[in-house]
Design an enzyme around this catalytic site. Structure first.
Site, short mmCIF file in Angstrom:
data_model
loop_
_atom_site.label_atom_id
_atom_site.label_comp_id
_atom_site.label_asym_id
_atom_site.label_seq_id
_atom_site.Cartn_x
_atom_site.Cartn_y
_atom_site.Cartn_z
N ASP A 1 0.91 -1.24 -0.05
CA ASP A 1 0.08 0.07 -0.15
C ASP A 1 0.96 1.17 -0.11
OD1 ASP A 1 -1.96 -1.86 0.48
OD2 ASP A 1 -1.90 -1.52 2.56
N GLU B 1 -11.58 0.02 -3.49
CA GLU B 1 -10.56 0.66 -2.23
C GLU B 1 -9.63 1.32 -2.72
OE1 GLU B 1 -9.28 -2.94 0.23
OE2 GLU B 1 -8.20 -3.69 -1.34
O1 FUB Z 1 -3.33 -3.65 3.27
C1 FUB Z 1 -4.47 -4.10 3.78
C2 FUB Z 1 -5.20 -3.72 2.97
O2 FUB Z 1 -4.88 -4.48 1.61
C3 FUB Z 1 -5.42 -2.58 2.30
O3 FUB Z 1 -6.10 -1.51 3.32
C4 FUB Z 1 -6.14 -2.59 0.97
O4 FUB Z 1 -5.99 -1.44 0.25
C5 FUB Z 1 -5.43 -3.75 0.43
O5 FUB Z 1 -4.19 -3.38 -0.06
#
Ligand code: FUB
Length: 323
Positions: free
Chosen positions: A15, A223
């Site tokens: 991320d 997301e």
């Molecule tokens: O790293 C945890 C979660 O996985 C993140 O919040 C999402 O965007 C995905 O990458």
């Protein structure tokens, strides 16, 4: 530097949210660990406990690990899962925004403050008032206004907030032709510690001006939203989740609506995909992650960087993932 090399190999990082502060590139990734928790749709296997900040004077230069920037045990309200963080600078102070589950298992967004972009950061005692869900990212517009963008469905719980209050029984997604749930945006308060206005839901439209539908898994928001501005146009990019794409939509202001344009990054090895887009010394870069360093283990990822190109018409050249 080969664009497919992990930037860091002694830790698992994911991320990556990159910014240029005082001419230097700072990256704020998640710090993946193997907590031995089985995989599930709620993302319990992403059980991260701290953040490290990394910096470099240029892409391809030495990557400096600034050490532990914030640890879960130092955040009074947070119980588990320090997911994707991001940072902003204002008047020489640095603000680290991070999601975590509180004692009730509800994702909230916290802020921690430092005088150094590399940390360590001191957390506020409470999460941001009225905050919810995950994957917040910061954007500073040319007039100096700071915005926070956030949200993630499924494990990120955004679908539980559609009525304005928390509904633990809301389905992850409905297989119906209704508009997809949009990410949220709010201007930050002058002190950078709270929302400066009520959060708004962002609309993402198709080429006909109609909302992208929940059933349109190749284009709907899942997301990892990120905002960048190129030649006066606002670019909202995000992950489509279960179709594993980073895509983008454009608009003429920070709140949208945004019109879907295309794919930034095709699927990478691992289930998740997540990124940031930043300009440094006239070159645009995509920071992203994949699971190549761990041989494909979805919760053990590594951040990478590739050059990103805006064509003369403003469209983004698609970058191939390695899957
Ligand atoms: O790293 C945890 C979660 O996985 C993140 O919040 C999402 O965007 C995905 O990458």
């Amino acid at each position: 530097m080969a664009p497919t090399e992990p930037l860091v190999t002694d830790l698992y990082t994911a991320d990556p949210r990159a910014h240029v502060f005082d001419g230097r590139i700072y990256v704020y990734p998640s710090h993946d660990i193997d907590a031995g928790i089985p995989e599930n749709d709620f993302g319990d296997h992403f059980a991260m406990e701290d953040y490290h900040v990394f910096s470099m004077d240029r892409v391809g230069g030495e990557v400096v690990d600034h050490g532990v920037a914030l640890h879960l045990k130092d955040v009074p309200w947070a119980e588990r899962q320090l997911w994707s963080g991001d940072a902003a600078e204002k008047d020489g102070r640095y603000y680290l925004y991070f999601p975590a589950k509180d004692k009730d298992g509800v994702f909230r967004i916290g802020v921690a403050v430092s005088d150094d972009p590399g940390g360590p950061f001191t957390p506020q005692p409470e999460p941001m008032e009225g905050s919810f869900s995950i994957d917040q990212s910061t954007f500073r517009d040319d007039d100096g206004t700071h915005y926070l963008y956030w949200g993630g469905i499924w494990g990120g719980q955004l679908q539980r907030w559609t009525t304005g209050s928390y509904d633990p029984d809301a389905p992850e997604e409905r297989d119906e032709d209704v508009p997809a749930i949009g990410p949220r945006v709010a201007r930050l308060s002058d002190d950078m510690l709270q929302f400066g206005e009520a959060p708004r839901e962002i609309q993402i439209l198709d080429e006909n001006g109609d909302p992208i539908l929940q059933t349109d898994h190749e284009r709907r928001f899942f997301e990892a939203c990120w905002m960048h501005k190129h030649e006066g146009t606002y670019y909202l990019s995000y992950s489509t989740g279960d179709t594993h794409l980073i895509v983008y939509a454009t608009g003429d202001n920070p709140y949208g609506p945004f019109t879907y344009q295309g794919v930034v990054l095709t699927p990478v090895l691992g289930w998740t995909t997540h990124h940031s887009i930043v300009e440094h010394e006239g070159q645009w870069y995509l920071f992203y992650h994949d699971s190549s360093l761990s041989g494909g283990r979805t919760h053990l990822r590594s951040m990478k960087v590739a050059e990103l190109t805006h064509r003369p018409d403003g469209s983004i050249e698609t970058i191939p993932g390695d899957r």
